[in-house]
Design a protein around this motif. Structure first.
Motif, PDB file in Angstrom:
ATOM      1  N   LEU A 291       0.826  -1.208   0.000  1.00 31.13           N
ATOM      2  CA  LEU A 291       0.000   0.000   0.000  1.00 31.13           C
ATOM      3  C   LEU A 291       0.860   1.258   0.000  1.00 31.13           C
ATOM      4  N   LYS A 292       1.957   1.216   0.752  1.00 32.60           N
ATOM      5  CA  LYS A 292       2.863   2.362   0.788  1.00 32.60           C
ATOM      6  C   LYS A 292       3.528   2.579  -0.565  1.00 32.60           C
ATOM      7  N   ILE A 293       3.887   1.482  -1.228  1.00 27.83           N
ATOM      8  CA  ILE A 293       4.524   1.585  -2.538  1.00 27.83           C
ATOM      9  C   ILE A 293       3.554   2.190  -3.554  1.00 27.83           C
ATOM     10  N   LEU A 294       2.300   1.726  -3.524  1.00 24.14           N
ATOM     11  CA  LEU A 294       1.301   2.251  -4.449  1.00 24.14           C
ATOM     12  C   LEU A 294       1.005   3.727  -4.153  1.00 24.14           C
ATOM     13  N   SER A 295       1.069   4.095  -2.894  1.00 23.45           N
ATOM     14  CA  SER A 295       0.905   5.509  -2.538  1.00 23.45           C
ATOM     15  C   SER A 295       2.056   6.340  -3.084  1.00 23.45           C
ATOM     16  N   LEU A 296       3.231   5.738  -3.143  1.00 18.10           N
ATOM     17  CA  LEU A 296       4.399   6.406  -3.714  1.00 18.10           C
ATOM     18  C   LEU A 296       4.153   6.725  -5.190  1.00 18.10           C
ATOM     19  N   ILE A 297       3.534   5.783  -5.906  1.00 15.23           N
ATOM     20  CA  ILE A 297       3.204   5.995  -7.313  1.00 15.23           C
ATOM     21  C   ILE A 297       2.131   7.062  -7.449  1.00 15.23           C
ATOM     22  N   ALA A 298       1.074   6.958  -6.628  1.00 11.99           N
ATOM     23  CA  ALA A 298      -0.023   7.918  -6.712  1.00 11.99           C
ATOM     24  C   ALA A 298       0.436   9.336  -6.381  1.00 11.99           C
ATOM     25  N   SER A 299       1.453   9.443  -5.528  1.00 11.03           N
ATOM     26  CA  SER A 299       1.985  10.763  -5.157  1.00 11.03           C
ATOM     27  C   SER A 299       3.006  11.280  -6.162  1.00 11.03           C
ATOM     28  N   ARG A 300       3.319  10.447  -7.169  1.00  7.29           N
ATOM     29  CA  ARG A 300       4.237  10.813  -8.247  1.00  7.29           C
ATOM     30  C   ARG A 300       5.651  11.120  -7.754  1.00  7.29           C
ATOM     31  N   HIS A 301       6.067  10.382  -6.752  1.00  3.92           N
ATOM     32  CA  HIS A 301       7.453  10.507  -6.290  1.00  3.92           C
ATOM     33  C   HIS A 301       8.315   9.600  -7.161  1.00  3.92           C
ATOM     34  N   TRP A 302       8.473   9.967  -8.417  1.00  5.01           N
ATOM     35  CA  TRP A 302       9.105   9.090  -9.400  1.00  5.01           C
ATOM     36  C   TRP A 302      10.589   8.884  -9.150  1.00  5.01           C
ATOM     37  N   GLN A 303      11.250   9.893  -8.638  1.00  6.53           N
ATOM     38  CA  GLN A 303      12.690   9.741  -8.391  1.00  6.53           C
ATOM     39  C   GLN A 303      12.945   8.704  -7.298  1.00  6.53           C
ATOM     40  N   VAL A 304      12.117   8.744  -6.262  1.00  4.07           N
ATOM     41  CA  VAL A 304      12.254   7.770  -5.179  1.00  4.07           C
ATOM     42  C   VAL A 304      11.900   6.377  -5.676  1.00  4.07           C
ATOM     43  N   PHE A 305      10.820   6.266  -6.445  1.00  8.18           N
ATOM     44  CA  PHE A 305      10.393   4.971  -6.981  1.00  8.18           C
ATOM     45  C   PHE A 305      11.452   4.390  -7.911  1.00  8.18           C
ATOM     46  N   ASP A 306      12.032   5.240  -8.727  1.00  8.31           N
ATOM     47  CA  ASP A 306      13.080   4.807  -9.652  1.00  8.31           C
ATOM     48  C   ASP A 306      14.269   4.246  -8.879  1.00  8.31           C
ATOM     49  N   TYR A 307      14.702   4.973  -7.878  1.00  5.20           N
ATOM     50  CA  TYR A 307      15.871   4.542  -7.104  1.00  5.20           C
ATOM     51  C   TYR A 307      15.590   3.265  -6.322  1.00  5.20           C
ATOM     52  N   ALA A 308      14.405   3.183  -5.706  1.00  5.04           N
ATOM     53  CA  ALA A 308      14.094   2.063  -4.820  1.00  5.04           C
ATOM     54  C   ALA A 308      13.756   0.776  -5.569  1.00  5.04           C
ATOM     55  N   TYR A 309      13.175   0.890  -6.783  1.00  3.78           N
ATOM     56  CA  TYR A 309      12.696  -0.318  -7.464  1.00  3.78           C
ATOM     57  C   TYR A 309      13.254  -0.495  -8.872  1.00  3.78           C
TER      58      TYR A 309
ATOM     59  N   LEU B 126       7.876  -6.818  -6.880  1.00  8.40           N
ATOM     60  CA  LEU B 126       6.747  -5.899  -6.734  1.00  8.40           C
ATOM     61  C   LEU B 126       5.669  -6.214  -7.764  1.00  8.40           C
ATOM     62  N   VAL B 127       6.072  -6.438  -8.998  1.00 11.27           N
ATOM     63  CA  VAL B 127       5.126  -6.770 -10.064  1.00 11.27           C
ATOM     64  C   VAL B 127       4.366  -8.044  -9.715  1.00 11.27           C
ATOM     65  N   SER B 128       5.082  -9.036  -9.213  1.00 11.19           N
ATOM     66  CA  SER B 128       4.456 -10.301  -8.838  1.00 11.19           C
ATOM     67  C   SER B 128       3.474 -10.112  -7.684  1.00 11.19           C
ATOM     68  N   ALA B 129       3.846  -9.283  -6.716  1.00 13.79           N
ATOM     69  CA  ALA B 129       2.971  -9.041  -5.563  1.00 13.79           C
ATOM     70  C   ALA B 129       1.688  -8.337  -5.994  1.00 13.79           C
ATOM     71  N   VAL B 130       1.803  -7.386  -6.890  1.00 10.00           N
ATOM     72  CA  VAL B 130       0.618  -6.670  -7.392  1.00 10.00           C
ATOM     73  C   VAL B 130      -0.270  -7.618  -8.188  1.00 10.00           C
ATOM     74  N   ASP B 131       0.349  -8.439  -9.032  1.00  6.67           N
ATOM     75  CA  ASP B 131      -0.418  -9.376  -9.859  1.00  6.67           C
ATOM     76  C   ASP B 131      -1.219 -10.367  -9.013  1.00  6.67           C
ATOM     77  N   SER B 132      -0.709 -10.704  -7.835  1.00  6.69           N
ATOM     78  CA  SER B 132      -1.357 -11.714  -6.995  1.00  6.69           C
ATOM     79  C   SER B 132      -2.274 -11.107  -5.936  1.00  6.69           C
ATOM     80  N   THR B 133      -2.566  -9.811  -6.043  1.00  4.81           N
ATOM     81  CA  THR B 133      -3.450  -9.141  -5.087  1.00  4.81           C
ATOM     82  C   THR B 133      -4.845  -9.001  -5.683  1.00  4.81           C
ATOM     83  N   PRO B 134      -5.819  -9.807  -5.251  1.00  8.41           N
ATOM     84  CA  PRO B 134      -7.159  -9.780  -5.852  1.00  8.41           C
ATOM     85  C   PRO B 134      -7.841  -8.421  -5.785  1.00  8.41           C
ATOM     86  N   ALA B 135      -7.568  -7.655  -4.743  1.00  8.18           N
ATOM     87  CA  ALA B 135      -8.242  -6.371  -4.564  1.00  8.18           C
ATOM     88  C   ALA B 135      -7.918  -5.375  -5.671  1.00  8.18           C
TER      89      ALA B 135
END
Length: 251
Positions: A48-66, A76-85
Motif C-alpha cells: 500500500l505504501k509503494i502504491l501511494s508512492l506511485i499515486a503521489s508521483r514521487h518518481w525519483q524515489v520509486f526509480d531509485y528504490a525499485y 513488486l510486479v508479482s505481488a501486485v499481480d497476486s493481489t485480488p483487490a
C-alpha cells in the motif's frame, strides 16, 4: 612384490577449522560462495505504501528504490499481480494513471515487457488507461513500443483510440468525463503506430471517428481519423494507398 602402503591423515578434535579428509592426500576444496537471500515479497501494508508512492508521483524515489533493482521490481510486479483487490491491474496500469516521466516508463517496460499487453479484470491494457488520462508522452511511448496494444479490445469492445475519442469514457469509479476533446497530437500519437484500430467498432457499433465527432473534436482531428479510415479500407481492398502528410508524426 611390495604392496603400496596407504597414509591416513588424522585430524585432531581441536582443529575445527581444518576441512575433514576422507581419503589419503585429498585436496582441499574451495568453499561454495554464500547464497544471498532473496528479499521477501512486500507485505500488504508495504504494498500500500509503494502504491501511494506511485499515486503521489514521487518518481525519483520509486526509480531509485525499485527500477534500479530489477529483481526487487519483479517482486513488486508479482505481488501486485497476486493481489485480488487490485482487479488484475499491473504496476504499469498504476504508473500510467499518474503521468510518469518517459524514462521511468521505459525502464519499467524494459524489465517487464509483458506488462504492455497485460489486461485488468475488464480487459483494459495500460494503453487504455493512458488514453483516458490524455498523457501524450505515455501514449506515444506505449503505442510505439507495443503497436498491437492499439487494437486490443476491453470488455466493452473499446480500443484505446475509442476511449481517447470518447470524452465521456470513464475507467475508474469516481472519475468524471473529460472537459475537452482530445487534441490532434493525442489522436495522431495513438493512431499512427496502428491505423487498423480506426475502423474497429465497440459494442454499440460506434467507431473512433464517430466518437470524435460526438465529442466535438476540431475539424482537422476528425479529418485525420477519416483519412486513416479511408486508407485502411483501400488497403483491405488491395488498392494503392498514397502517403498522407497528416499521418506523418512530426517529432
Amino acid at each position: 612384490m611390495c604392496r603400496a602402503s596407504t597414509m591416513t591423515i588424522r585430524v585432531r578434535d581441536d582443529q575445527s577449522d581444518a576441512p575433514p579428509l576422507s581419503r589419503p592426500f585429498e585436496s582441499k576444496k574451495r568453499p561454495a560462495s554464500p547464497t544471498i537471500p532473496r528479499p521477501p515479497s512486500p507485505t500488504p501494508e508495504r504494498l500500500l505504501k509503494i502504491l501511494s508512492l506511485i499515486a503521489s508521483r514521487h518518481w525519483q524515489v520509486f526509480d531509485y528504490a525499485y527500477l534500479q533493482n530489477p529483481e526487487r521490481f519483479r517482486d513488486l510486479v508479482s505481488a501486485v499481480d497476486s493481489t485480488p483487490a487490485l482487479n488484475g491491474m499491473t504496476v504499469l496500469h498504476m504508473m500510467v494513471r499518474h503521468a510518469p516521466p518517459t524514462r521511468v516508463l521505459a525502464r519499467a517496460v524494459e524489465i517487464c515487457p509483458d506488462m504492455c499487453t497485460s489486461t485488468d479484470a475488464l480487459g483494459r491494457t495500460p494503453l487504455h488507461v493512458a488514453a483516458v488520462t490524455g498523457d501524450v508522452s505515455a501514449i506515444k511511448f506505449l503505442a510505439e513500443t507495443c503497436p498491437e496494444a492499439c487494437s486490443l479490445l476491453d470488455a466493452d469492445e473499446k480500443t484505446p483510440l475509442i476511449i481517447l475519442c470518447d470524452v465521456d469514457a470513464v475507467l475508474f469509479a469516481g472519475d468524471g468525463g473529460r472537459d475537452e476533446p482530445p487534441s490532434f497530437e493525442l489522436v495522431q500519437a495513438l493512431l499512427v503506430p496502428n491505423l487498423d484500430a480506426v475502423v474497429v467498432e465497440d459494442a454499440t457499433e460506434t467507431n473512433a471517428v464517430e466518437y470524435a465527432i460526438l465529442s466535438g473534436c476540431e475539424r482537422r482531428t476528425v479529418r485525420l481519423l477519416q483519412r486513416a479510415s479511408q486508407d485502411v479500407m483501400k488497403k483491405s481492398r488491395g488498392e494503392t494507398v498514397h502517403r498522407c502528410m497528416m499521418l506523418e508524426r512530426r517529432t
